[in-house]
Design a protein around this motif. Sequence first.
Motif, PDB file in Angstrom:
ATOM      1  N   PHE A   1      37.342  35.113  49.487  1.00 50.95           N
ATOM      2  CA  PHE A   1      38.143  36.244  49.042  1.00 50.95           C
ATOM      3  C   PHE A   1      39.613  35.876  49.072  1.00 50.95           C
ATOM      4  O   PHE A   1      40.035  34.942  49.763  1.00 50.95           O
ATOM      5  N   LEU A   2      40.394  36.612  48.316  1.00 54.15           N
ATOM      6  CA  LEU A   2      41.847  36.452  48.317  1.00 54.15           C
ATOM      7  C   LEU A   2      42.482  37.784  47.956  1.00 54.15           C
ATOM      8  O   LEU A   2      41.796  38.744  47.608  1.00 54.15           O
ATOM      9  N   PHE A   3      43.802  37.844  48.064  1.00 55.78           N
ATOM     10  CA  PHE A   3      44.546  39.038  47.692  1.00 55.78           C
ATOM     11  C   PHE A   3      45.508  38.680  46.561  1.00 55.78           C
ATOM     12  O   PHE A   3      46.239  37.698  46.651  1.00 55.78           O
ATOM     13  N   SER A   4      45.491  39.495  45.512  1.00 53.34           N
ATOM     14  CA  SER A   4      46.335  39.242  44.359  1.00 53.34           C
ATOM     15  C   SER A   4      47.484  40.236  44.301  1.00 53.34           C
ATOM     16  O   SER A   4      47.275  41.442  44.369  1.00 53.34           O
ATOM     17  N   SER A   5      48.691  39.710  44.167  1.00 52.81           N
ATOM     18  CA  SER A   5      49.863  40.543  43.912  1.00 52.81           C
ATOM     19  C   SER A   5      50.487  40.204  42.559  1.00 52.81           C
ATOM     20  O   SER A   5      51.622  40.564  42.287  1.00 52.81           O
TER      21      SER A   5
ATOM     22  N   TRP B   1      45.681  43.316  45.845  1.00 54.01           N
ATOM     23  CA  TRP B   1      44.353  43.673  45.374  1.00 54.01           C
ATOM     24  C   TRP B   1      43.336  42.681  45.943  1.00 54.01           C
ATOM     25  O   TRP B   1      43.533  41.473  45.893  1.00 54.01           O
ATOM     26  N   SER B   2      42.237  43.190  46.466  1.00 55.14           N
ATOM     27  CA  SER B   2      41.184  42.322  46.975  1.00 55.14           C
ATOM     28  C   SER B   2      40.399  41.719  45.820  1.00 55.14           C
ATOM     29  O   SER B   2      39.997  42.427  44.882  1.00 55.14           O
ATOM     30  N   CYS B   3      40.181  40.413  45.887  1.00 56.21           N
ATOM     31  CA  CYS B   3      39.414  39.691  44.878  1.00 56.21           C
ATOM     32  C   CYS B   3      38.318  38.921  45.604  1.00 56.21           C
ATOM     33  O   CYS B   3      38.620  38.139  46.518  1.00 56.21           O
ATOM     34  N   ILE B   4      37.076  39.148  45.228  1.00 56.94           N
ATOM     35  CA  ILE B   4      35.937  38.594  45.956  1.00 56.94           C
ATOM     36  C   ILE B   4      35.281  37.509  45.122  1.00 56.94           C
ATOM     37  O   ILE B   4      34.878  37.744  43.976  1.00 56.94           O
ATOM     38  N   GLY B   5      35.155  36.334  45.701  1.00 58.48           N
ATOM     39  CA  GLY B   5      34.469  35.228  45.044  1.00 58.48           C
ATOM     40  C   GLY B   5      33.021  35.167  45.484  1.00 58.48           C
ATOM     41  O   GLY B   5      32.730  34.858  46.645  1.00 58.48           O
ATOM     42  N   GLN B   6      32.111  35.493  44.580  1.00 57.76           N
ATOM     43  CA  GLN B   6      30.687  35.463  44.888  1.00 57.76           C
ATOM     44  C   GLN B   6      30.152  34.064  44.591  1.00 57.76           C
ATOM     45  O   GLN B   6      30.266  33.593  43.467  1.00 57.76           O
ATOM     46  N   LEU B   7      29.585  33.418  45.582  1.00 51.37           N
ATOM     47  CA  LEU B   7      28.952  32.127  45.332  1.00 51.37           C
ATOM     48  C   LEU B   7      27.530  32.378  44.850  1.00 51.37           C
ATOM     49  O   LEU B   7      26.858  33.302  45.303  1.00 51.37           O
ATOM     50  N   GLY B   8      27.094  31.548  43.923  1.00 49.67           N
ATOM     51  CA  GLY B   8      25.926  31.900  43.125  1.00 49.67           C
ATOM     52  C   GLY B   8      24.579  31.787  43.787  1.00 49.67           C
ATOM     53  O   GLY B   8      23.619  32.388  43.333  1.00 49.67           O
ATOM     54  N   ARG B   9      24.463  31.018  44.887  1.00 44.80           N
ATOM     55  CA  ARG B   9      23.143  30.788  45.451  1.00 44.80           C
ATOM     56  C   ARG B   9      23.125  31.036  46.951  1.00 44.80           C
ATOM     57  O   ARG B   9      24.111  30.810  47.643  1.00 44.80           O
TER      58      ARG B   9
ATOM     59  N   ILE C   1      32.833  32.858  55.649  1.00 44.58           N
ATOM     60  CA  ILE C   1      33.548  33.458  54.521  1.00 44.58           C
ATOM     61  C   ILE C   1      34.933  32.825  54.487  1.00 44.58           C
ATOM     62  O   ILE C   1      35.632  32.792  55.496  1.00 44.58           O
ATOM     63  N   VAL C   2      35.315  32.315  53.344  1.00 49.84           N
ATOM     64  CA  VAL C   2      36.580  31.590  53.228  1.00 49.84           C
ATOM     65  C   VAL C   2      37.661  32.510  52.667  1.00 49.84           C
ATOM     66  O   VAL C   2      37.478  33.156  51.631  1.00 49.84           O
ATOM     67  N   TYR C   3      38.782  32.554  53.354  1.00 42.60           N
ATOM     68  CA  TYR C   3      39.967  33.305  52.943  1.00 42.60           C
ATOM     69  C   TYR C   3      40.889  32.341  52.204  1.00 42.60           C
ATOM     70  O   TYR C   3      41.307  31.318  52.757  1.00 42.60           O
ATOM     71  N   VAL C   4      41.191  32.648  50.952  1.00 46.99           N
ATOM     72  CA  VAL C   4      42.062  31.828  50.109  1.00 46.99           C
ATOM     73  C   VAL C   4      43.434  32.488  50.063  1.00 46.99           C
ATOM     74  O   VAL C   4      43.542  33.680  49.772  1.00 46.99           O
TER      75      VAL C   4
ATOM     76  N   GLY D   1      48.698  40.860  39.641  1.00 47.39           N
ATOM     77  CA  GLY D   1      47.850  41.533  38.667  1.00 47.39           C
ATOM     78  C   GLY D   1      46.389  41.411  39.018  1.00 47.39           C
ATOM     79  O   GLY D   1      45.950  40.435  39.644  1.00 47.39           O
ATOM     80  N   ARG D   2      45.622  42.422  38.618  1.00 52.10           N
ATOM     81  CA  ARG D   2      44.206  42.470  38.963  1.00 52.10           C
ATOM     82  C   ARG D   2      43.395  41.382  38.288  1.00 52.10           C
ATOM     83  O   ARG D   2      42.354  40.967  38.786  1.00 52.10           O
ATOM     84  N   ASP D   3      43.836  40.916  37.122  1.00 50.02           N
ATOM     85  CA  ASP D   3      42.992  40.049  36.300  1.00 50.02           C
ATOM     86  C   ASP D   3      43.334  38.565  36.392  1.00 50.02           C
ATOM     87  O   ASP D   3      42.652  37.746  35.784  1.00 50.02           O
ATOM     88  N   PHE D   4      44.377  38.211  37.134  1.00 52.73           N
ATOM     89  CA  PHE D   4      44.817  36.817  37.128  1.00 52.73           C
ATOM     90  C   PHE D   4      43.740  35.884  37.678  1.00 52.73           C
ATOM     91  O   PHE D   4      43.529  34.783  37.157  1.00 52.73           O
ATOM     92  N   TYR D   5      43.060  36.308  38.744  1.00 53.44           N
ATOM     93  CA  TYR D   5      42.131  35.396  39.422  1.00 53.44           C
ATOM     94  C   TYR D   5      40.708  35.472  38.893  1.00 53.44           C
ATOM     95  O   TYR D   5      39.880  34.626  39.227  1.00 53.44           O
ATOM     96  N   GLU D   6      40.408  36.473  38.067  1.00 52.86           N
ATOM     97  CA  GLU D   6      39.024  36.624  37.616  1.00 52.86           C
ATOM     98  C   GLU D   6      38.496  35.429  36.832  1.00 52.86           C
ATOM     99  O   GLU D   6      37.353  35.005  37.059  1.00 52.86           O
ATOM    100  N   PRO D   7      39.269  34.822  35.904  1.00 50.28           N
ATOM    101  CA  PRO D   7      38.735  33.667  35.172  1.00 50.28           C
ATOM    102  C   PRO D   7      38.353  32.499  36.085  1.00 50.28           C
ATOM    103  O   PRO D   7      37.504  31.678  35.711  1.00 50.28           O
ATOM    104  N   ALA D   8      38.974  32.420  37.244  1.00 51.52           N
ATOM    105  CA  ALA D   8      38.655  31.336  38.172  1.00 51.52           C
ATOM    106  C   ALA D   8      37.501  31.692  39.098  1.00 51.52           C
ATOM    107  O   ALA D   8      37.072  30.854  39.899  1.00 51.52           O
ATOM    108  N   GLY D   9      37.016  32.940  39.024  1.00 52.24           N
ATOM    109  CA  GLY D   9      35.856  33.307  39.825  1.00 52.24           C
ATOM    110  C   GLY D   9      36.105  34.295  40.934  1.00 52.24           C
ATOM    111  O   GLY D   9      35.227  34.522  41.776  1.00 52.24           O
ATOM    112  N   TRP D  10      37.295  34.924  40.937  1.00 56.35           N
ATOM    113  CA  TRP D  10      37.607  35.927  41.961  1.00 56.35           C
ATOM    114  C   TRP D  10      37.972  37.257  41.295  1.00 56.35           C
ATOM    115  O   TRP D  10      39.148  37.627  41.202  1.00 56.35           O
ATOM    116  N   PRO D  11      36.993  38.023  40.823  1.00 58.22           N
ATOM    117  CA  PRO D  11      37.301  39.328  40.221  1.00 58.22           C
ATOM    118  C   PRO D  11      37.804  40.315  41.266  1.00 58.22           C
ATOM    119  O   PRO D  11      37.384  40.294  42.427  1.00 58.22           O
TER     120      PRO D  11
END
Length: 394
Positions: free
Chosen positions: A165-169, A363-371, A124-127, A171-181
């Motif tokens: 995963f990463l932590f956002s300070s 805020w915790s943001c989790i990047g789900q890899l697709g496969r 699991i990669v921590y960004v 805003g909750r929505d900044f990282y979602e377009p890049a794949g980390w909701p």
Amino acid sequence: MSADATHLLQKNLELVKTTDPEVTRRVWLNNKSHFACNLSDEVWLAKAALRTGLDLGPGVEHKIWVLVPRGRGNDPSAILSAVHTYERAGLMTVATKVSDHTNSAQEDSTGTGNSRVALKNIVIVYVLLVFTPVEHRKRGYARTMLKMLKEQLEQQTDPAVELSFLFSSVGRDFYEPAGWPAVRSRELVLNVQDHVFPELSMDTATNSWQLEDITEANLQVVMDRDIELLRAEMQDRTLKAHGNCQLAAIVPEARIFRGQLAVTHFTHQRVLNIEKPIIRTGVRLNAANGGDAFIIWAYHISYKILLVLRTRYETVGQLQCLLKEAVQEAREWGLARVAVWDLKDEDAHEAAGVSNRDRTVAWSCIGQLGRDTDTGARRGPVDLMLNEGYIWGL
């Protein structure tokens, strides 16, 4: 930014994993301008060298990635944005039928009838430390870089990456377009000066437990047992869901806690000029009557917070006993608050007398890899357990 504009950016830019010492130095100094502008370059770079040079054993690698115009990966002046990653050891549940239980990546399994739940080791990669210099902001570089990083992680094979995963300070929505909701992130905050714990019923009385300090001498024993219990919990939860969920967890390894403690020691001595020694990093209840209950914390002196990194308990009474000790530790260090991430809401309220709240930062943001990295098949959402303080830091 439109998809066409993003594609054009990616066409003219590249994401480079840097090993160049001058590029690395420039990235850290860029980070300093935002995260530690009050420190001298000398102290900040010494702390950076500690963080990147910690010997955390196999499977934990620190990497620095830079977004640059194509062909300029070794040019410190060409950095448009940068990001750090750590590869962390993880576990994932895999629901199988008995006849399917042949995958060598699965370490062990448990179950009844034809249904079984296996565990496999994953990466699991921590960004962290996403940063764009001021002169390059508002041009979409950070989000472009993150999308390219996500693609890089999905293509990585040695080792293969299952989650990030990463932590956002910001805003909750900044990282979602890049794949980390963002996922809901909760915290219990206790004000040390005036907090009063509620009286518990006789069934959950806290007066009979003896406490033992957690130190360097017994940390490994505590965490080995914690990991053993975590494995059983993951399998049990998946079985109770009849295999209709997939769980993952970042392993709470002793080496990670030691790394965080080393950074804390440096901060106390070189940044804050604190001479008071750290005697303990937490407490555990006596095994004879407290089972496997424990709490581990970290000192964030600059923010006046004692952050609980990891806790385990079986009863609300045990939780209250551990929280009382954390509050006492915070008082002894002159800290204002104790913060605990992602306790169960009902347990937090009953043990502490106050409710969890949504975190306003980190805020915790989790990047789900697709496969799935074993089968290549599309995978549904994975629930990342243990959204606690120990997965943050370094």
